[in-house]
Enzyme design. Structure first.
Site, PDB file in Angstrom:
ATOM      1  N   ASP A  37     -21.034 -41.148 -33.076  1.00 60.26           N
ATOM      2  CA  ASP A  37     -21.911 -42.268 -32.687  1.00 60.26           C
ATOM      3  C   ASP A  37     -21.130 -43.281 -31.842  1.00 60.26           C
ATOM      4  O   ASP A  37     -19.908 -43.382 -31.931  1.00 60.26           O
ATOM      5  CB  ASP A  37     -22.453 -42.935 -33.958  1.00 60.26           C
ATOM      6  N   HIS A  54     -21.678 -40.219 -23.209  1.00 63.96           N
ATOM      7  CA  HIS A  54     -21.781 -38.833 -23.684  1.00 63.96           C
ATOM      8  C   HIS A  54     -20.764 -37.952 -22.954  1.00 63.96           C
ATOM      9  O   HIS A  54     -20.104 -37.111 -23.552  1.00 63.96           O
ATOM     10  CB  HIS A  54     -23.190 -38.282 -23.453  1.00 63.96           C
ATOM     11  N   LEU A 148     -11.408 -21.306 -37.674  1.00 71.89           N
ATOM     12  CA  LEU A 148     -12.356 -22.404 -37.912  1.00 71.89           C
ATOM     13  C   LEU A 148     -13.798 -22.010 -37.566  1.00 71.89           C
ATOM     14  O   LEU A 148     -14.041 -21.387 -36.530  1.00 71.89           O
ATOM     15  CB  LEU A 148     -11.941 -23.590 -37.021  1.00 71.89           C
TER      16      LEU A 148
HETATM   17  C1  FPP Z   1     -24.671 -40.857 -30.368  1.00 73.82           C
HETATM   18  O1  FPP Z   1     -24.297 -41.959 -29.579  1.00 73.82           O
HETATM   19  C2  FPP Z   1     -24.351 -39.612 -29.700  1.00 73.82           C
HETATM   20  C3  FPP Z   1     -25.245 -38.642 -29.353  1.00 73.82           C
HETATM   21  C4  FPP Z   1     -26.689 -38.772 -29.624  1.00 73.82           C
HETATM   22  C5  FPP Z   1     -24.862 -37.426 -28.637  1.00 73.82           C
HETATM   23  C6  FPP Z   1     -23.486 -36.887 -28.911  1.00 73.82           C
HETATM   24  C7  FPP Z   1     -23.152 -35.931 -27.834  1.00 73.82           C
HETATM   25  C8  FPP Z   1     -21.938 -35.747 -27.279  1.00 73.82           C
HETATM   26  C9  FPP Z   1     -20.706 -36.387 -27.751  1.00 73.82           C
HETATM   27  C10 FPP Z   1     -21.789 -34.857 -26.097  1.00 73.82           C
HETATM   28  C11 FPP Z   1     -22.252 -33.447 -26.267  1.00 73.82           C
HETATM   29  C12 FPP Z   1     -21.577 -32.730 -27.366  1.00 73.82           C
HETATM   30  C13 FPP Z   1     -21.063 -31.491 -27.277  1.00 73.82           C
HETATM   31  C14 FPP Z   1     -20.557 -30.830 -28.504  1.00 73.82           C
HETATM   32  C15 FPP Z   1     -20.968 -30.765 -26.038  1.00 73.82           C
HETATM   33  P1  FPP Z   1     -25.414 -43.014 -29.114  1.00 73.82           P
HETATM   34  O2  FPP Z   1     -25.886 -42.589 -27.774  1.00 73.82           O
HETATM   35  O3  FPP Z   1     -26.490 -43.110 -30.147  1.00 73.82           O
HETATM   36  O4  FPP Z   1     -24.561 -44.329 -29.044  1.00 73.82           O
HETATM   37  P2  FPP Z   1     -25.069 -45.826 -29.332  1.00 73.82           P
HETATM   38  O5  FPP Z   1     -25.434 -45.877 -30.794  1.00 73.82           O
HETATM   39  O6  FPP Z   1     -23.862 -46.647 -29.024  1.00 73.82           O
HETATM   40  O7  FPP Z   1     -26.217 -46.075 -28.424  1.00 73.82           O
END
Ligand code: FPP
Length: 262
Positions: A37, A54, A148
Site C-alpha cells: 500500500d 505502481h 519459494l
Molecule cells: C496500493 O497502493 C497498491 C495497489 C492497488 C497495486 C499494487 C501493485 C503494484 C505494486 C504493481 C504491480 C504488481 C506486480 C506484482 C507486478 P494505492 O494505490 O492504494 O496507494 P494509496 O493508498 O497511497 O493511494
C-alpha cells in the site's frame, strides 16, 4: 536457499547484513503475505501521477521476491489487485494490468533462475483473456519449481474467496456434517499452503482490507509507515526480526517464566 545464501548475497559493510544476522533461521515465517500500500501517496509526494507509484512499486516486488527466495521462505503472497480495485479510474486499472503483463514477461527468467513457483490467487476468470493466458503460461512454466511459492493475489477478495470455496465444496458434494475447518480450507485458492505467519502492511494503514480473511486468523500483523515503492530487502528483514520477537499463543497461554531460564 537459506539464510547463508542471503548473507552471501548482501554486500559486506551493508547495514542489511547486521539485520540479516539477527534472523533466527530455525524460526523463519513459512508464509509471508504483504498488502502493498501507499503507491498513490508515494507518487503524490513527488507530484507524479498515481500510476508512477505502481510503476516504482515493481522494483520493490523484485527486491522482496529475491530476498524471500534467497532467505528460504516457503510462501510469499503479494496483494496486487483486489476485487474492489475495479472502482479505480479505468486508466489506472489498465496501467496496473499493463505493468503486470510487462512484469511477467521480464521476470519469468528470474522466477526460473531462483526456482520460484508462480501462482495466481483470486477470481482469474474475471481478468482479460490475454492476461489470463500469460498468467497461466507463467504458472505452467514454473510449476515444477520447488523453491519459494510466489502467490500473486489478483482480482482477489477474502469474502469472495470464502464464497467461492463454499460453492466449490457444495459442487464437490461435501455433506454438511463432513465439513470442518481443514476440509473447507482445501477449497480455498491457497489449498495445501500454510497460513501466513506474518502479514505485512505498508504505508501505516491499520486495516486488513479483505485480504486472506480465512488464512490470517492467527497471523502476526506488522505495519510499517514505509510506502510500498520504498520497501526493500531491509524492510522485509526488519519485519521478520520483529516477528521473531513475538510470542505466538494461538489462543493458549504463555509458557511459565522459570527463574534463571532466559
Ligand atoms: C496500493 O497502493 C497498491 C495497489 C492497488 C497495486 C499494487 C501493485 C503494484 C505494486 C504493481 C504491480 C504488481 C506486480 C506484482 C507486478 P494505492 O494505490 O492504494 O496507494 P494509496 O493508498 O497511497 O493511494
Amino acid at each position: 536457499m537459506s539464510l547463508e545464501q542471503l548473507l552471501a548475497w548482501i554486500p559486506p559493510g551493508s547495514a542489511d547484513l547486521d539485520l540479516a544476522r539477527q534472523i533466527q533461521p530455525d524460526r523463519l515465517p513459512q508464509h509471508v503475505a504483504i498488502i502493498m500500500d501507499g503507491n498513490g501517496r508515494w507518487a503524490g509526494r513527488r507530484h507524479l501521477p498515481r500510476v508512477e507509484g505502481h510503476r516504482a512499486g515493481i522494483q520493490s516486488v523484485r527486491d522482496v521476491l529475491e530476498t524471500s527466495a534467497r532467505l528460504g521462505l516457503g510462501v510469499l503472497t503479494l496483494f496486487a489487485f483486489s476485487v474492489e480495485n475495479w472502482k479505480r479510474p479505468a486508466s489506472e486499472v489498465s496501467t496496473l494490468m499493463m505493468l503486470l503483463r510487462r512484469y511477467l514477461r521480464s521476470e519469468l527468467a528470474t522466477l526460473l533462475e531462483h526456482d520460484i513457483r508462480f501462482k495466481v490467487v483470486g477470481r482469474v476468470d474475471g481478468l482479460a483473456p490475454e492476461i489470463r493466458a500469460e498468467l497461466t503460461d507463467a504458472e505452467r512454466r514454473t510449476a515444477a519449481n520447488a523453491g519459494l511459492l510466489f502467490n500473486i493475489a489478483l482480482n482477489y477478495g477474502g469474502r469472495t474467496e470464502i464464497v467461492d470455496a463454499a460453492r466449490a465444496a457444495m459442487a464437490a458434494g461435501i455433506a454438511p456434517e463432513a465439513l470442518d475447518e481443514d476440509r473447507f480450507a482445501q477449497f480455498l485458492y491457497t489449498a495445501g499452503q500454510p497460513d501466513p505467519d506474518l502479514l505485512i502492511r505498508t504505508s501505516g494503514e491499520m486495516r486488513v482490507s479483505n485480504f486472506l480473511l480465512w488464512q490470517i486468523a492467527y497471523s502476526e500483523i506488522y505495519v510499517t509507515e514505509t510506502y510500498w515503492p520504498d520497501f526493500r530487502r531491509r524492510d522485509l528483514l526488519e519485519a521478520i526480526v520483529a516477528y521473531q520477537k513475538r510470542d505466538r499463543r494461538y489462543g493458549g497461554i504463555a509458557p511459565p517464566v522459570v527463574a534463571g531460564v532466559p
